[in-house]
Design an enzyme around this catalytic site. Structure first.
Site, PDB file in Angstrom:
ATOM      1  N   ARG A  18       0.983  -1.054   0.118  1.00 21.84           N
ATOM      2  CA  ARG A  18      -0.072  -0.174  -0.126  1.00 21.84           C
ATOM      3  C   ARG A  18       0.957   1.101   0.197  1.00 21.84           C
ATOM      4  O   ARG A  18       2.027   1.194   0.078  1.00 21.84           O
ATOM      5  CB  ARG A  18      -1.203  -0.064   1.144  1.00 21.84           C
ATOM      6  CG  ARG A  18      -1.966  -1.164   1.034  1.00 21.84           C
ATOM      7  CD  ARG A  18      -3.081  -1.405   2.236  1.00 21.84           C
ATOM      8  NE  ARG A  18      -3.842  -0.340   2.002  1.00 21.84           N
ATOM      9  CZ  ARG A  18      -4.768   0.308   2.831  1.00 21.84           C
ATOM     10  NH1 ARG A  18      -4.829  -0.161   3.961  1.00 21.84           N
ATOM     11  NH2 ARG A  18      -5.808   1.256   2.249  1.00 21.84           N
ATOM     12  N   ASN A  74      -6.625  -2.269  15.090  1.00 25.09           N
ATOM     13  CA  ASN A  74      -6.618  -1.086  13.955  1.00 25.09           C
ATOM     14  C   ASN A  74      -7.968  -1.564  12.932  1.00 25.09           C
ATOM     15  O   ASN A  74      -7.726  -2.549  12.154  1.00 25.09           O
ATOM     16  CB  ASN A  74      -5.405  -1.315  13.274  1.00 25.09           C
ATOM     17  CG  ASN A  74      -5.421  -0.212  11.943  1.00 25.09           C
ATOM     18  OD1 ASN A  74      -6.314   0.199  11.552  1.00 25.09           O
ATOM     19  ND2 ASN A  74      -3.930   0.030  11.443  1.00 25.09           N
ATOM     20  N   GLU A  98      -7.344   1.554  20.323  1.00 30.29           N
ATOM     21  CA  GLU A  98      -7.402   1.765  18.700  1.00 30.29           C
ATOM     22  C   GLU A  98      -6.247   2.507  18.200  1.00 30.29           C
ATOM     23  O   GLU A  98      -5.452   3.354  18.657  1.00 30.29           O
ATOM     24  CB  GLU A  98      -8.654   2.703  18.452  1.00 30.29           C
ATOM     25  CG  GLU A  98      -8.746   2.917  16.758  1.00 30.29           C
ATOM     26  CD  GLU A  98      -9.758   4.092  16.740  1.00 30.29           C
ATOM     27  OE1 GLU A  98     -10.022   4.404  15.612  1.00 30.29           O
ATOM     28  OE2 GLU A  98     -10.678   4.350  17.584  1.00 30.29           O
ATOM     29  N   ARG A 107      -5.296  13.575   7.279  1.00 29.37           N
ATOM     30  CA  ARG A 107      -5.799  12.911   5.952  1.00 29.37           C
ATOM     31  C   ARG A 107      -7.157  13.587   5.530  1.00 29.37           C
ATOM     32  O   ARG A 107      -7.500  14.296   5.855  1.00 29.37           O
ATOM     33  CB  ARG A 107      -5.738  11.391   5.889  1.00 29.37           C
ATOM     34  CG  ARG A 107      -4.358  10.798   6.248  1.00 29.37           C
ATOM     35  CD  ARG A 107      -4.162   9.543   6.115  1.00 29.37           C
ATOM     36  NE  ARG A 107      -4.562   8.920   4.743  1.00 29.37           N
ATOM     37  CZ  ARG A 107      -4.478   7.735   4.420  1.00 29.37           C
ATOM     38  NH1 ARG A 107      -4.551   6.757   5.738  1.00 29.37           N
ATOM     39  NH2 ARG A 107      -4.853   7.426   3.439  1.00 29.37           N
TER      40      ARG A 107
END
Length: 151
Positions: A18, A74, A98, A107
């Site tokens: 990725r 995650n 988390e 983002r």
């Protein structure tokens, strides 16, 4: 032995392929090795589960009821809409942390909304694979405090 469940949601099996600017260059297997090393320092037993399917993650949480002392998750894309995952984490009644490899707040706007955050003890984001090892250290402390708290 204290048992920790590390859950990874959709697409995290593709780490290493990725975009490196968001997810780093390590594979999930390499990250799991780092988690295992850190867990050994605290004498924690770690189980790993990755699925691209929300129901499989829910099933794994439910299978651990009564035998898991904490969860690091995650949720991947399930961060934003995984309500059945959220319910399973609530029902597990153990500390949850988390984690995210990237800083989800730096983002796209939609990435900053987490339905999981409200049931987690806290969130660690933006430190790549170190987000997981930081979570191991913190979770070990939370569990130790929970076990030694007389109240």
């Amino acid at each position: 032995m204290v048992r920790i469940l590390v859950l990874n949601g959709p697409n995290l099996n593709a780490l290493g392929r990725r975009p490196a600017e968001h997810y780093g260059t390590m594979s999930l297997e390499q990250i799991n090795q780092e988690i295992s090393r850190k867990a050994a320092e605290f004498k924690l037993e770690v189980e790993f589960c990755q699925s691209n399917t929300e129901g499989e993650l829910v099933d794994r949480i439910q299978a651990g009821w009564g035998s898991i002392d904490g969860i690091i998750i995650n949720p991947g894309a399930l961060t934003h809409y995984g309500y059945s995952l959220k319910d399973a984490l609530i029902d597990a009644a153990v500390p949850v942390i988390e984690v995210h490899l990237s800083n989800i707040y730096a983002r796209e706007r939609w990435r900053s909304r987490s339905v999981i955050a409200g049931v987690a003890q806290g969130q660690i984001a933006g430190f790549g694979w170190r987000s997981y090892t930081a979570a191991i250290e913190i979770l070990a402390g939370l569990i130790q405090e929970r076990e030694t708290d007389p109240g």
